[in-house]
Design a protein around this motif. Structure first.
Motif, PDB file in Angstrom:
ATOM      1  N   GLU A  14      -9.938 -97.360 -39.442  1.00 13.12           N
ATOM      2  CA  GLU A  14     -10.788 -96.176 -39.486  1.00 13.12           C
ATOM      3  C   GLU A  14     -11.189 -95.885 -40.923  1.00 13.12           C
ATOM      4  N   ILE A  16     -12.384 -92.603 -43.624  1.00 15.15           N
ATOM      5  CA  ILE A  16     -12.324 -91.158 -43.843  1.00 15.15           C
ATOM      6  C   ILE A  16     -13.598 -90.724 -44.557  1.00 15.15           C
ATOM      7  N   SER A  94     -12.057 -88.345 -39.916  1.00 13.88           N
ATOM      8  CA  SER A  94     -11.906 -89.779 -39.658  1.00 13.88           C
ATOM      9  C   SER A  94     -12.954 -90.273 -38.662  1.00 13.88           C
ATOM     10  N   SER A  96     -13.659 -94.073 -36.479  1.00  6.38           N
ATOM     11  CA  SER A  96     -13.106 -95.397 -36.216  1.00  6.38           C
ATOM     12  C   SER A  96     -13.985 -96.483 -36.829  1.00  6.38           C
ATOM     13  N   ASN A 175     -10.025 -96.664 -47.711  1.00  8.37           N
ATOM     14  CA  ASN A 175     -10.862 -96.462 -46.522  1.00  8.37           C
ATOM     15  C   ASN A 175     -11.589 -95.128 -46.589  1.00  8.37           C
TER      16      ASN A 175
END
Length: 313
Positions: A14, A16, A94, A96, A175
């Motif tokens: 995922e 952010i 978040s 995916s 991420n």
């Protein structure tokens, strides 16, 4: 060495989206603002699609292209704004890996399609003003459908190429995307792979769609203005020019914002400026297009009044 490399290249499930989380003092204001924009976009473009499809008098090429523009704006807004609102209201930041890929695919495909569709609409105005006697013969239903496909197919192909190139990269260092939407520049920034080819592909693909469309629009309107200046009556010139002003306004706003983000990815713009520019063409423009193109149009107003009269009786 192999184990260390494997650990560093952990699989990202995922991303952010920091979005506007750095400004918690503005979350309530932005939530209300974006919700109002979203509702206005849904209502405005939905109304345009309804009136254009239910009024036979408006089944002409110009309104066929406008209805496609409204459809793109509608899907565009639904692809971006709900996730942004969830992040602001519920602090659910978040998204995916697959959700990011889908959002980015639609984001790129619809944006590219709109670029080409604006050029198609310039061609329609060129034919209407520069070749009025041949307009109905050339701009038949089959021709209009082909022109719309000319907008959609390259847009989808461009997006597919970009998605395949981007999601083959490794994301291992972070991420966290410093944006409120999955977009190519922030994804490239957090990748631990060499993104030189990706940056080149992004620049070349974006430029190959945007630049030819801009050139064609400029050439078309150059010819249009020459014809308009040759019209002897002031009323005739004003009428001809009025059919182009809405399109010119939308072209300047859309291409100006897109060029500032994608064709110049190395520009020294701050994150806040990039966010503001992205908000303009992903949220504000889809809301304004019904006003720019249609709600100022006498035919649309007439159709709206007649529909209201029928409903009231």
């Amino acid at each position: 060495m192999g184990l260390s490399k494997a650990r560093n290249h952990s699989i990202v499930h995922e991303f952010i989206l920091t979005g506007f989380s750095e400004r918690p003092d503005l979350r309530i204001f932005l939530s209300l603002l974006f919700l109002c924009i979203y509702l206005a976009t849904i209502f405005g473009n939905g109304a345009i699609l309804f009136f254009l499809s239910h009024n036979v008098k408006l089944h002409v090429p110009m309104y066929f292209f406008i209805s496609n523009l409204s459809l793109i704006d509608l899907v565009y807004s639904c692809n971006i704004v709900p996730k942004c609102l969830v992040g602001l209201i519920f602090d659910q930041r978040s998204i995916s890996y697959l959700g990011c890929a889908i959002q980015l695919f639609l984001y790129c495909a619809l944006g590219s399609t709109q670029c080409i569709l604006l050029a198609v609409m310039a061609y329609d105005r060129y034919m209407a003003i520069c070749s009025p006697l041949h307009y109905n013969v050339i701009m038949q239903k089959k021709t209009c459908l082909r022109l719309v496909l000319v907008a959609y197919i390259p847009g989808l192909m461009h997006s597919l190429i970009e998605i395949c190139c981007t999601f083959r990269l490794s994301f291992c260092d972070s991420n966290v995307l410093h944006h409120f939407v999955c977009d190519f520049p922030p994804l490239l920034r957090i990748s631990c792979s060499d993104t030189t080819i990706n940056e080149m592909v992004l620049f070349v693909c974006s430029s190959s769609i945007i630049i030819p469309c801009i050139i064609y629009i400029l050439v078309s309107y150059g010819s249009i203005f020459i014809v308009i200046l040759k019209i002897t009556s002031a009323g005739g010139r004003q009428k001809a020019f009025s059919t182009c002003t809405s399109h010119i306004t939308a072209v300047i706003l859309f291409y100006g914002t897109v060029l500032s983000v994608y064709v110049s990815p190395k520009s020294p713009s701050s994150t806040d400026n990039i966010h503001a520019t992205t908000i303009l063409y992903t949220m504000v423009l889809p809301m304004l297009n019904p006003v720019i193109y249609s709600l100022r149009n006498k035919d649309i107003k007439s159709a709206l009044k007649s529909t209201i009269v029928v409903k009231c009786h």
